[in-house]
Design an enzyme around this catalytic site. Structure first.
Site, PDB file in Angstrom:
ATOM      1  NE  ARG A   9      -4.107  -1.678  -0.036  1.00  0.00           N
ATOM      2  CZ  ARG A   9      -4.898  -1.985  -1.141  1.00  0.00           C
ATOM      3  NH1 ARG A   9      -4.988  -0.832  -1.988  1.00  0.00           N
ATOM      4  NH2 ARG A   9      -5.502  -2.776  -1.296  1.00  0.00           N
ATOM      5  CE  LYS A  12       6.539   9.622  -1.514  1.00  0.00           C
ATOM      6  NZ  LYS A  12       7.067  10.623  -0.702  1.00  0.00           N
ATOM      7  CG  ASP A  73       7.592  -6.303   6.765  1.00  0.00           C
ATOM      8  OD1 ASP A  73       6.397  -5.602   6.665  1.00  0.00           O
ATOM      9  OD2 ASP A  73       8.112  -6.656   7.973  1.00  0.00           O
ATOM     10  CG  PHE A 156       8.867   6.531   2.469  1.00  0.00           C
ATOM     11  CD1 PHE A 156       9.639   6.257   1.545  1.00  0.00           C
ATOM     12  CD2 PHE A 156       8.187   5.305   3.636  1.00  0.00           C
ATOM     13  CE1 PHE A 156      10.058   4.880   1.520  1.00  0.00           C
ATOM     14  CE2 PHE A 156       8.870   4.246   3.692  1.00  0.00           C
ATOM     15  CZ  PHE A 156       9.840   3.884   2.242  1.00  0.00           C
ATOM     16  CE1 TYR A 158      10.164   5.710  12.876  1.00  0.00           C
ATOM     17  CE2 TYR A 158       9.713   4.226  11.073  1.00  0.00           C
ATOM     18  CZ  TYR A 158       9.573   4.734  12.651  1.00  0.00           C
ATOM     19  OH  TYR A 158       8.561   4.221  13.206  1.00  0.00           O
ATOM     20  CE  LYS A 182      15.079   5.674   1.043  1.00  0.00           C
ATOM     21  NZ  LYS A 182      13.523   5.689   1.323  1.00  0.00           N
ATOM     22  CG  HIS A 187      16.573  -0.291   3.706  1.00  0.00           C
ATOM     23  ND1 HIS A 187      16.664   1.039   3.270  1.00  0.00           N
ATOM     24  CD2 HIS A 187      15.416  -0.520   4.197  1.00  0.00           C
ATOM     25  CE1 HIS A 187      15.482   1.700   3.609  1.00  0.00           C
ATOM     26  NE2 HIS A 187      14.730   0.686   4.149  1.00  0.00           N
ATOM     27  NE  ARG A 188      11.670  -0.904   0.329  1.00  0.00           N
ATOM     28  CZ  ARG A 188      11.577   0.404   1.058  1.00  0.00           C
ATOM     29  NH1 ARG A 188      12.166   1.612   0.638  1.00  0.00           N
ATOM     30  NH2 ARG A 188      11.310   0.372   2.396  1.00  0.00           N
TER      31      ARG A 188
HETATM   32  O1  LIG Z   1       3.195  -3.139   4.165  1.00  0.00           O
HETATM   33  P1  LIG Z   1       3.324  -2.255   2.933  1.00  0.00           P
HETATM   34  O2  LIG Z   1       1.875  -2.157   2.495  1.00  0.00           O
HETATM   35  O3  LIG Z   1       4.359  -2.637   1.991  1.00  0.00           O
HETATM   36  O4  LIG Z   1       3.404  -0.621   3.407  1.00  0.00           O
HETATM   37  P2  LIG Z   1       3.909  -0.066   4.657  1.00  0.00           P
HETATM   38  O5  LIG Z   1       4.555   1.363   4.685  1.00  0.00           O
HETATM   39  O6  LIG Z   1       3.035  -0.598   5.871  1.00  0.00           O
HETATM   40  O7  LIG Z   1       5.590  -0.828   5.086  1.00  0.00           O
HETATM   41  P3  LIG Z   1       6.014  -1.830   6.086  1.00  0.00           P
HETATM   42  O8  LIG Z   1       4.887  -2.720   6.850  1.00  0.00           O
HETATM   43  O9  LIG Z   1       7.252  -2.636   5.287  1.00  0.00           O
HETATM   44  O10 LIG Z   1       6.582  -0.747   7.335  1.00  0.00           O
HETATM   45  C1  LIG Z   1       7.662  -0.269   6.869  1.00  0.00           C
HETATM   46  C2  LIG Z   1       7.991   0.912   7.752  1.00  0.00           C
HETATM   47  O11 LIG Z   1       9.227   1.400   8.343  1.00  0.00           O
HETATM   48  C3  LIG Z   1       9.613   2.448   7.748  1.00  0.00           C
HETATM   49  N1  LIG Z   1      10.639   2.463   6.640  1.00  0.00           N
HETATM   50  C4  LIG Z   1      11.000   1.270   5.620  1.00  0.00           C
HETATM   51  N2  LIG Z   1      11.743   1.627   4.894  1.00  0.00           N
HETATM   52  C5  LIG Z   1      11.875   2.957   4.766  1.00  0.00           C
HETATM   53  C6  LIG Z   1      12.699   3.776   4.036  1.00  0.00           C
HETATM   54  O12 LIG Z   1      13.160   3.409   3.075  1.00  0.00           O
HETATM   55  N3  LIG Z   1      12.655   5.289   4.668  1.00  0.00           N
HETATM   56  C7  LIG Z   1      12.219   5.563   5.556  1.00  0.00           C
HETATM   57  N4  LIG Z   1      11.438   4.850   6.612  1.00  0.00           N
HETATM   58  C8  LIG Z   1      11.218   3.460   6.098  1.00  0.00           C
HETATM   59  C9  LIG Z   1       8.374   3.423   7.546  1.00  0.00           C
HETATM   60  O13 LIG Z   1       8.012   3.959   8.253  1.00  0.00           O
HETATM   61  C10 LIG Z   1       7.431   2.194   7.100  1.00  0.00           C
HETATM   62  O14 LIG Z   1       6.024   2.694   7.526  1.00  0.00           O
HETATM   63 MG   LIG Z   2       2.761  -2.476   6.369  1.00  0.00          MG
END
Ligand SMILES: O=P(O)(O)OP(=O)(O)OP(=O)(O)OC[C@H]1O[C@@H](n2cnc3c(O)ncnc32)[C@H](O)[C@@H]1O
Ligand SMILES: [Mg+2]
Length: 205
Positions: A9, A12, A73, A156, A158, A182, A187-188
């Site tokens: 969802r 980004k 995740d 987005f 943190y 970035k 990490h991604r």
């Molecule tokens: O589960 P989906 O639908 O993919 O989307 P989500 O935003 O809920 O994603 P997660 O459950 O994986 O939660 C990841 C959280 O970690 C943080 N996060 C992950 N990757 C990040 C990034 O590249 N930059 C900043 N914050 C990140 C951010 O707060 C996200 O809300």
């Molecule tokens: Mg999620």
């Protein structure tokens, strides 16, 4: 054209995946978001690890759509908090996806933590599940430290609080990096880079 569903969802994440695929020169692969497929009940992210949660999301996407399905995740793991927020990153303040509240809570929790103990890592687990049941799970990590206030407009979550250790970032937060910077460090970016060969094969390109 071959299709792959990104079961997320988070728009980004979709943009980051599209950039990685484009940068790898993969053509002939259409990346669909959840908006592009009929709605299906999404399973709660109840796993104890990033890997388990990524698999939960990718498997339910395949089951519902029959398409190859990728899921990420991710979260931030703070040394001084014994690895938390971790898998709870998206809902750390209690409300799912409330970035300003999550960031404010993290800053408050670390208000007395000195600079030398503000280390942290962003972590991403990405799962690619194919309709034939083949599963690939990869992981990427990005070390840095938690700033004392938010900085920068990009990214987005943190990102405004995270200062990467890499020389390329040189005193900037990850929200002050360009999208391409970035991707090259994150990490991604590191997790998805490991999936490029499989994605290329899916695309037949
Ligand atoms: O589960 P989906 O639908 O993919 O989307 P989500 O935003 O809920 O994603 P997660 O459950 O994986 O939660 C990841 C959280 O970690 C943080 N996060 C992950 N990757 C990040 C990034 O590249 N930059 C900043 N914050 C990140 C951010 O707060 C996200 O809300
Ligand atoms: Mg999620």
């Amino acid at each position: 054209m071959a299709k792959v569903l990104l079961a997320s969802r988070n728009r980004k994440k979709l943009a980051e995946l599209q950039r990685v695929v484009d940068a790898a020169g993969i053509t002939g692969l259409e990346i669909l978001g959840l908006d592009a497929v009929p709605e299906y009940p999404e399973e709660p992210e109840t796993g104890a690890t990033f890997e388990e949660n990524a698999l939960i999301k990718a498997r339910s996407g395949v089951r519902a759509t029959g398409l190859p399905c990728l899921a990420d995740d991710s979260g931030i793991s703070v040394d001084a908090l014994n690895g938390m927020p971790g898998v709870l990153s998206a809902r750390w303040s209690g409300r799912h996806g409330d970035d300003p509240a999550n960031n404010a809570l993290l800053l408050a929790q670390l208000s007395d933590t000195p600079d030398e103990r503000r280390g942290a890592a962003f972590v991403s687990a990405c799962a690619l599940v194919l309709p034939d049941g083949t599963e690939t799970v990869v992981r990427g990590e990005w070390r840095g430290r938690i700033l004392r206030e938010e900085r920068g407009p990009n990214g987005f979550g943190y990102d405004p609080l995270f200062a990467p250790d890499d020389d390329l970032a040189a005193g900037r937060s990850s929200a002050e990096l360009t999208p391409e910077e970035k991707d090259s460090l994150s990490h991604r970016g590191k997790a998805l880079a490991q999936l490029v060969p499989v994605l290329r094969e899916l695309a037949g390109s």
